[in-house]
Design an enzyme around this catalytic site. Structure first.
Site, PDB file in Angstrom:
ATOM      1  N   TYR A 170      -9.137  13.950  -4.320  1.00 47.28           N
ATOM      2  CA  TYR A 170      -8.208  13.664  -2.882  1.00 47.28           C
ATOM      3  C   TYR A 170      -7.311  14.662  -2.395  1.00 47.28           C
ATOM      4  CZ  TYR A 170     -10.431   8.869  -3.506  1.00 47.28           C
ATOM      5  OH  TYR A 170     -11.170   7.880  -3.621  1.00 47.28           O
ATOM      6  N   HIS A 215       0.806  -1.216   0.012  1.00 43.74           N
ATOM      7  CA  HIS A 215       0.067   0.088  -0.061  1.00 43.74           C
ATOM      8  C   HIS A 215       0.880   1.215   0.068  1.00 43.74           C
ATOM      9  CE1 HIS A 215      -2.897   2.848   1.975  1.00 43.74           C
ATOM     10  NE2 HIS A 215      -3.741   2.397   1.014  1.00 43.74           N
TER      11      HIS A 215
END
Length: 740
Positions: A516, A483
């Site tokens: 974002y 991630h």
């Protein structure tokens, strides 16, 4: 003498390396489970429940839809976001809890709630929120849209000429793709795919007088809401009229064409949500792609966890659906039509600028812009001068991170590019840059996380595209998701090799980078370059015991590194030195981290937490957390960055990175947090955190019982500062990026 099998030996070494990391992660999880069991004692109750906290987060999204101070089409979009969020929550979290209960694997939550009690509370709260959601649409958003000349109408409200146009639309574009399915002894009840919208139809044979049931699926590839006025002439009004009719209404009005010779007695819409999380045994990395592809096919057939039905559905039809779908009464959600308000995204996309957030121009940081030259900036020279802290979407992604990788692909001095990819767009310029670099003869490594939830199919597709272009594609470490957000560029220069790095908090996705809020750092610091080289070697080769200088890396050192920093703040406070902790994350659930923050609070250290989503902290509890404040900020952009700030006795220590404070991030993922060095960057992030927690900034405040209260007006009723709008307005003039 038989020569050794080097391939087999290498594979064994790699397997041992991966197993060592996974074993370390398992040890951490075992210790964590022991701490959670201790925390589960009735007298403790230190933690709020993570699932109920998530529902509270989605309620905050719903509050934005109710806010009359926000632009109308943005309020409609928040309704769609709420619906989409809740779908995923049921598909993953509720489905997972239900599965664990059924298999006997469910244990009491850290909040102290028993599994069945928790499931009951989730369903009760979800029923309340969905009813509130439908009410907000019907009583607030729909009337406000109508005042703005935007309406969602039913078939019977249309004039005859409009119905005639839609007759043609149905005949030419809808009818050919419909498949009516009857239910009788020769036709078993059809499989209902997850999240599909369906019409349940009761028919009668006029000859036999027998009643029958049929199902018609509303095509998902056609517009959910059909614009009645799309081809109409201008009507002379100040704003063009936009009226939408639900696609299911058009289909329902033509059921006689689907069932000629039958009488249509009644029809109602329904929708089922199924378990759609994937379960793959990663015992053999070479078979991971094939295993995941098979599991993607099985995903469509997961067990149901929610049945949404039109509230006026008849009892006989409802009983039939409940029986055939195999759901309990508590899993049935009767709602007013139209169901599935995700379709409001179509309304929110209308070209009505006065009803949307004002456009703004994302900028290029001064360090990367040539003010007095039309030539493209040499990003490598700029990074050499000083680290570049990026704050998206206020800083343009296309002229910073994207440009960095595109220049690296084109630069003849660049020898190698190493990149992690978790989620990106199908037409990503990042992927194109990696392909260009590989075709130019550079060494290119892409660590692709094909298990990124709901992006698995897309990730497999472009991973194979990269492989065909000659990119070395690896899928990380077995048992762990990768991630971390990392780029490493190795460049030959006159004085030797230099490594240029990007460490970020967000995905390498140009589309989401416009929506974002994220942070990133471009640097050529030798320590960071060495750390990233070691981490990429760990991901692609054999390096289970790698040590890092400026990175904290999960699952080995991230949790312990942060806890150590918190403990140092306690020591600083006790020694009379400046002490404090500020955290900005998406979610904070990890009990070890929370307990460390509790210890800091008990020692007198001020702790400020800004969390967008889930929060298991109980702030303001005497003797436990009276020095902890928790705030939440939601708005135009999705707050996605992760920041950890420590006072450091007067020399602040700040980390940014990819990890939230959740078990999956700290134990089952490869995550990276970068320590910042430049005092200017540290001061900038400190200011961001101070603004986020300031009483004059609009936010939600969390209390000890888990209740979030919105604070967006002062005592005189004036709006408080909107953080995101304030940042847009206060950014110094820079070279323009791309208009948002």
């Amino acid at each position: 003498m038989t020569p050794p099998d080097l391939t087999a030996t290498a594979e064994q070494n790699r397997s041992a390396s991966a197993n060592a990391l996974v074993a370390a992660a398992q040890d951490t999880q075992d210790r964590l489970a022991s701490l959670i069991r201790e925390a589960d004692q009735p007298q403790v109750r230190r933690f709020l429940d993570r699932e109920l906290s998530w529902l509270a987060f989605n309620e905050r999204v719903l509050e934005l839809a109710q806010d009359p101070d926000l632009p109308l089409l943005e309020r409609a979009r928040f309704l769609a976001i709420f619906a989409s969020n809740l779908d995923e929550f049921f598909m993953v979290r509720v489905a997972g809890l239900k599965r664990r209960i059924a298999t006997g694997l469910a244990v009491r939550a850290a909040s102290g709630l028993e599994p069945r009690d928790l499931l009951g509370r989730i369903r009760t709260r979800a029923h309340e929120l969905q009813a509130m959601h439908a009410k907000v649409f019907a009583a607030e958003i729909a009337p406000a849209l109508a005042e703005a000349n935007i309406t969602i109408v039913r078939w019977e409200q249309l004039a005859e000429p409009e119905q005639a146009r839609l007759h043609t639309f149905f005949r030419e574009q809808v009818f050919p793709v419909l498949t009516p399915l009857a239910v009788d002894p020769a036709h078993p009840f059809p499989y209902i795919s997850g999240l599909s919208l369906n019409l349940a139809v009761v028919l009668r044979n006029p000859v036999s007088e027998k009643e029958m049931f049929a199902r018609v699926k509303v095509p998902q590839l056609l517009p959910r809401l059909v614009n009645v006025d799309a081809d109409s002439e201008p009507n002379g009004e100040e704003f063009p009229r936009a009226r939408f009719v639900p696609l299911e209404d058009i289909i329902a009005s033509h059921l006689d064409q689907l069932f000629p010779g039958m009488e249509v007695l009644e029809h109602h819409t329904f929708r089922v949500t199924r378990q759609e999380d994937l379960e793959v045994e990663e015992d053999d990395v070479e078979n991971l792609l094939k295993a995941l592809e098979k599991e993607l096919l099985r995903r469509k057939f997961g067990p149901p966890v929610r049945l949404e039905v039109a509230e006026d559905i008849g009892p006989h039809m409802r009983d039939l659906l409940v029986r055939e779908m195999g759901v309990s009464e508590s899993e049935v959600f009767p709602l007013p039509e139209p169901l599935d308000l995700r379709g409001l995204n179509l309304v929110a996309d209308l070209d009505r600028p006065e009803l949307r957030y004002p456009k703004y121009v994302a900028a290029t940081p001064r360090q990367l812009s040539e003010v007095e030259s039309s030539k493209p900036t040499n990003i490598f020279d700029a990074i050499k001068r000083r680290d570049v802290l990026l704050h998206h979407p206020y800083d343009s992604f296309s002229t910073t991170v994207q440009a960095f990788l595109e220049q690296a692909a084109d630069d003849p001095g660049v020898l190698a590019i190493k990149q992690t990819l978790y989620r990106t767009s199908g037409d990503s310029p990042i992927v194109d840059a990696l392909i260009d670099a590989a075709q130019a003869g550079k060494q290119v490594l892409a660590v692709v996380e094909i298990k990124a939830r709901f992006d698995e199919e897309a990730n497999i597709s472009w991973a194979r595209k990269l492989e065909r272009a000659g990119v070395h594609v690896v899928y990380g470490i077995v048992g762990l998701k990768t991630h971390a957000k990392l780029s490493l560029v190795v460049r030959q220069e006159s004085d030797g090799l230099h490594r240029y790095c990007h460490v970020g908090t967000g995905n390498y996705n140009p589309k989401t980078a416009r929506l974002y809020e994220d942070l990133g750092m471009l640097t050529c610091d030798p320590q960071v370059g060495e750390d990233l080289s070691r981490l990429f070697n760990q991901l692609s080769g054999y390096a289970p015991k790698t040590a890092y200088r400026r990175l904290l890396v999960a699952p080995r050192s991230l949790r312990t590194g942060l806890v150590d920093r918190i403990e140092r703040e306690i020591a600083n406070h006790e020694a009379g030195r400046p002490a404090g902790v500020k955290v900005k994350v998406n979610s904070i659930v990890d009990e070890v981290i929370i307990d460390a923050l509790y210890r800091a609070s008990q020692a007198g250290v001020d702790v400020d937490v800004v969390v967008r989503g889930i929060c298991a902290i109980r702030p303001g509890v005497p003797g436990l957390s009276e020095n902890i404040r928790v705030r939440s900020i939601l708005g135009r952009f999705l707050e996605h960055s992760r920041v950890f700030w420590f006072a450091g006795g007067g020399e602040p220590v700040v980390y940014i990175g990819s990890a939230d404070m959740m078990h999956r991030n700290l134990d089952r993922r490869v995550e990276a947090m970068l320590r910042l060095r430049d005092p200017r960057d540290i001061a900038e992030l400190d200011e961001l955190l101070i603004l986020s927690m300031d009483p004059g900034t609009a936010s939600w405040h969390l209390d000890a019982e888990g209740v979030w209260t919105r604070h967006h007006h002062d005592a005189e009723g004036k709006p408080l500062r909107d953080l995101q709008s304030y940042i847009i307005a206060s950014r110094p003039p820079k070279r323009s990026g791309r208009r948002r």
